[in-house]
Design a protein around this motif. Structure first.
Motif, mmCIF file in Angstrom:
data_model
loop_
_atom_site.group_PDB
_atom_site.id
_atom_site.type_symbol
_atom_site.label_atom_id
_atom_site.label_comp_id
_atom_site.label_asym_id
_atom_site.label_seq_id
_atom_site.Cartn_x
_atom_site.Cartn_y
_atom_site.Cartn_z
ATOM 1 N N MET A 131 9.041 -2.155 -5.025
ATOM 2 C CA MET A 131 9.890 -1.043 -5.467
ATOM 3 C C MET A 131 10.155 -0.084 -4.313
ATOM 4 O O MET A 131 9.214 0.351 -3.639
ATOM 5 N N VAL B 251 -9.479 1.527 -3.977
ATOM 6 C CA VAL B 251 -10.624 1.537 -4.903
ATOM 7 C C VAL B 251 -10.919 0.111 -5.369
ATOM 8 O O VAL B 251 -12.072 -0.319 -5.414
ATOM 9 N N LEU C 299 8.220 -8.210 -11.032
ATOM 10 C CA LEU C 299 8.675 -8.383 -9.647
ATOM 11 C C LEU C 299 8.427 -9.816 -9.169
ATOM 12 O O LEU C 299 7.416 -10.423 -9.518
ATOM 13 N N ARG D 137 -1.869 11.961 -2.719
ATOM 14 C CA ARG D 137 -1.703 10.570 -2.272
ATOM 15 C C ARG D 137 -0.923 9.726 -3.278
ATOM 16 O O ARG D 137 -0.138 8.863 -2.889
ATOM 17 N N ALA D 138 -1.200 9.926 -4.576
ATOM 18 C CA ALA D 138 -0.694 9.017 -5.621
ATOM 19 C C ALA D 138 0.824 9.088 -5.739
ATOM 20 O O ALA D 138 1.412 10.161 -5.741
ATOM 21 N N MET E 8 -8.872 14.302 -14.845
ATOM 22 C CA MET E 8 -9.555 13.157 -14.228
ATOM 23 C C MET E 8 -10.004 12.136 -15.259
ATOM 24 O O MET E 8 -11.160 11.717 -15.278
ATOM 25 N N ASP E 9 -9.113 11.750 -16.134
ATOM 26 C CA ASP E 9 -9.463 10.722 -17.100
ATOM 27 C C ASP E 9 -8.221 9.884 -17.393
ATOM 28 O O ASP E 9 -7.097 10.289 -17.093
ATOM 29 N N GLY F 79 3.172 0.180 -10.123
ATOM 30 C CA GLY F 79 2.775 -1.079 -9.462
ATOM 31 C C GLY F 79 1.359 -1.508 -9.805
ATOM 32 O O GLY F 79 1.032 -2.692 -9.763
ATOM 33 N N ASN F 80 0.518 -0.559 -10.170
ATOM 34 C CA ASN F 80 -0.861 -0.903 -10.540
ATOM 35 C C ASN F 80 -0.928 -1.674 -11.851
ATOM 36 O O ASN F 80 -1.903 -2.350 -12.139
ATOM 37 N N LEU G 195 0.863 -1.194 0.000
ATOM 38 C CA LEU G 195 0.000 0.000 0.000
ATOM 39 C C LEU G 195 0.893 1.235 0.000
ATOM 40 O O LEU G 195 1.752 1.396 0.873
HETATM 41 C C1 LIG Z 1 -10.109 9.661 -9.217
HETATM 42 C C2 LIG Z 1 -8.873 8.991 -9.745
HETATM 43 C C3 LIG Z 1 -8.218 9.565 -10.819
HETATM 44 C C4 LIG Z 1 -7.067 8.969 -11.334
HETATM 45 N N1 LIG Z 1 -6.433 9.563 -12.389
HETATM 46 C C5 LIG Z 1 -5.319 8.996 -12.899
HETATM 47 C C6 LIG Z 1 -4.634 9.609 -13.997
HETATM 48 O O1 LIG Z 1 -5.019 10.662 -14.493
HETATM 49 N N2 LIG Z 1 -3.517 8.996 -14.460
HETATM 50 C C7 LIG Z 1 -3.045 7.840 -13.925
HETATM 51 O O2 LIG Z 1 -2.005 7.344 -14.397
HETATM 52 N N3 LIG Z 1 -3.668 7.246 -12.881
HETATM 53 C C8 LIG Z 1 -4.784 7.786 -12.356
HETATM 54 N N4 LIG Z 1 -5.422 7.196 -11.284
HETATM 55 C C9 LIG Z 1 -4.886 5.959 -10.723
HETATM 56 C C10 LIG Z 1 -3.969 6.158 -9.495
HETATM 57 O O3 LIG Z 1 -4.231 7.366 -8.831
HETATM 58 C C11 LIG Z 1 -2.490 6.112 -9.898
HETATM 59 O O4 LIG Z 1 -2.180 4.913 -10.576
HETATM 60 C C12 LIG Z 1 -1.552 6.302 -8.693
HETATM 61 O O5 LIG Z 1 -0.270 6.682 -9.126
HETATM 62 C C13 LIG Z 1 -1.434 5.058 -7.823
HETATM 63 O O6 LIG Z 1 -0.529 5.359 -6.778
HETATM 64 P P1 LIG Z 1 -0.851 4.976 -5.271
HETATM 65 O O7 LIG Z 1 0.322 5.381 -4.482
HETATM 66 O O8 LIG Z 1 -2.161 5.519 -4.846
HETATM 67 O O9 LIG Z 1 -0.919 3.385 -5.413
HETATM 68 P P2 LIG Z 1 -1.629 2.300 -4.507
HETATM 69 O O10 LIG Z 1 -3.109 2.359 -4.722
HETATM 70 O O11 LIG Z 1 -1.149 2.364 -3.113
HETATM 71 O O12 LIG Z 1 -1.049 0.971 -5.196
HETATM 72 C C14 LIG Z 1 -1.395 0.657 -6.536
HETATM 73 C C15 LIG Z 1 -0.877 -0.740 -6.868
HETATM 74 O O13 LIG Z 1 0.545 -0.733 -6.928
HETATM 75 C C16 LIG Z 1 1.099 -1.603 -5.925
HETATM 76 N N5 LIG Z 1 2.200 -0.864 -5.357
HETATM 77 C C17 LIG Z 1 2.176 0.343 -4.745
HETATM 78 N N6 LIG Z 1 3.407 0.733 -4.409
HETATM 79 C C18 LIG Z 1 4.251 -0.254 -4.813
HETATM 80 C C19 LIG Z 1 5.661 -0.439 -4.718
HETATM 81 N N7 LIG Z 1 6.443 0.494 -4.163
HETATM 82 N N8 LIG Z 1 6.190 -1.583 -5.193
HETATM 83 C C20 LIG Z 1 5.391 -2.527 -5.771
HETATM 84 N N9 LIG Z 1 4.049 -2.393 -5.894
HETATM 85 C C21 LIG Z 1 3.486 -1.267 -5.408
HETATM 86 C C22 LIG Z 1 -0.042 -1.864 -4.933
HETATM 87 O O14 LIG Z 1 0.103 -3.109 -4.301
HETATM 88 C C23 LIG Z 1 -1.243 -1.805 -5.841
HETATM 89 O O15 LIG Z 1 -1.421 -3.039 -6.505
HETATM 90 C C24 LIG Z 1 -6.580 7.772 -10.744
HETATM 91 C C25 LIG Z 1 -7.234 7.210 -9.645
HETATM 92 C C26 LIG Z 1 -8.372 7.806 -9.144
HETATM 93 C C27 LIG Z 1 -9.069 7.187 -7.942
#
Ligand SMILES: Cc1cc2nc3c(=O)[nH]c(=O)nc-3n(C[C@H](O)[C@H](O)[C@H](O)COP(=O)(O)OP(=O)(O)OC[C@H]3O[C@@H](n4cnc5c(N)ncnc54)[C@H](O)[C@@H]3O)c2cc1C
Length: 286
Positions: free
Chosen positions: A162, A34, A156, A104-105, A187-188, A112-113, A26
């Motif tokens: 990472m 989500v 991985l 947050r992101a 937001m897309d 990782g996603n 996380l």
């Molecule tokens: C409203 C909304 C809008 C969004 N808009 C965009 C957008 O415009 N562009 C876009 O690219 N994405 C978008 N996203 C998706 C998301 O916000 C991004 O992918 C974001 O960078 C995920 O980062 P996080 O830290 O929240 O990941 P997390 O939700 O914490 O993790 C995501 C995944 O990666 C894995 N993970 C996390 N950190 C690591 C690590 N260090 N090593 C290995 N695995 C790991 C987790 O186990 C999980 O499977 C959006 C999401 C929402 C809810």
């Protein structure tokens, strides 16, 4: 479901490696939480990595920059020196979601996603970034283009995650840019994303380049033919046309409601050219 927030790399690795069922890292949670709420995932263990200092820092290292995998887009934006040296990487991270999401992101979560449309990934690949991964056998480095293998599929190994990304040293007159196409202003999900990184010599000729495309294949692509198309040029009209053709030639997108194969392929060429022009302009002033 168990939750743990270890403070060291070693304890995070031990927890992940010892898990019986699905174990997830996380970071910001903007994808993971989500997906859990939507019943897409039901992990047995969640390992929050944000208390591990190595994942949360940004520092200069060996002439380059090391960015923790759990550093947020908002934190990158507030880093004036990093923003100056790697504007494309920072702008890509700050296209993710909204202001709230960017708080947050993280880069690690975006990669990782496992989405081929993730915004920061083409910028990291164009930058030549290397992911440092920790696991049961210690640490190893993986070029970012080799981390994502396909939708939701990473290279991985069990117990690995990472820790950080290393951006290489910057020669003089170098810069980068990231552009994406979405049907609305924010937001897309990217229909196409393009990251370009260039270095110029004293007379403005491109001496090195990397071009990466997102959302046009099963994974984010590094496109060496597109880089070759502009190396040795000043990015004149002929080089721009070669770049567009090479970028289009690399595309093997899906056909869906966000864009047809033909549309995505066409836009990939246009965005690669526009991103290259921005990167060249920035490099001239770097
Ligand atoms: C409203 C909304 C809008 C969004 N808009 C965009 C957008 O415009 N562009 C876009 O690219 N994405 C978008 N996203 C998706 C998301 O916000 C991004 O992918 C974001 O960078 C995920 O980062 P996080 O830290 O929240 O990941 P997390 O939700 O914490 O993790 C995501 C995944 O990666 C894995 N993970 C996390 N950190 C690591 C690590 N260090 N090593 C290995 N695995 C790991 C987790 O186990 C999980 O499977 C959006 C999401 C929402 C809810």
């Amino acid at each position: 479901m168990r939750y743990a927030a270890p403070e060291t790399l070693q304890s995070a690795v031990s927890l992940l490696a010892a898990a019986n069922g699905d174990a997830r890292v996380l970071a910001g949670g903007t994808d993971l939480l989500v997906q859990i709420r939507a019943d897409v995932l039901d992990p047995e263990l969640i390992v929050d990595i944000k208390k591990i200092p190595d994942t949360r820092s940004v520092s200069e290292e060996r002439g380059g920059w090391r960015i923790g995998a759990a550093v947020t887009g908002a934190e990158l934006k507030e880093h004036p020196r990093l923003k100056k040296v790697w504007p494309g990487v920072v702008e890509a991270a700050n296209l993710i979601g909204s202001t709230q999401i960017q708080g947050r992101a993280t880069l690690g979560g975006n990669l990782g996603n496992g989405s081929p449309a993730a915004d920061s990934v083409p910028a990291l690949i164009a930058a030549g970034a290397v992911a440092t991964v920790a696991g049961p056998d210690g640490k190893r480095d993986i070029p970012v283009e080799d981390v994502l293998l396909g939708p939701r599929k990473l290279s991985l190994r069990r117990g690995e995650f990472m820790v950080s990304f290393l951006l290489p040293p910057r020669p003089p007159r170098s810069s980068d840019a990231y552009l994406r196409f979405i049907p609305r202003t924010e937001m897309d999900i990217a229909v196409v994303g393009a990251g370009v990184n260039v270095s110029l010599d004293g007379s403005g000729v491109i001496t090195a380049a990397r071009v990466s495309l997102g959302a046009v294949a099963e994974k984010v692509l590094l496109v060496p033919e597109a880089a070759q198309a502009i190396i040795g040029s000043t990015l004149d009209q002929a080089a721009q046309q070669r770049l567009e053709a090479a970028a289009r030639g690399a595309c093997r997108p899906i056909d869906d409601k966000r864009g047809t194969v033909q549309f995505r392929t066409e836009v990939a060429g246009v965005l690669a050219r526009r991103a290259a022009l921005i990167a060249r302009e920035r490099a001239r002033n770097a």
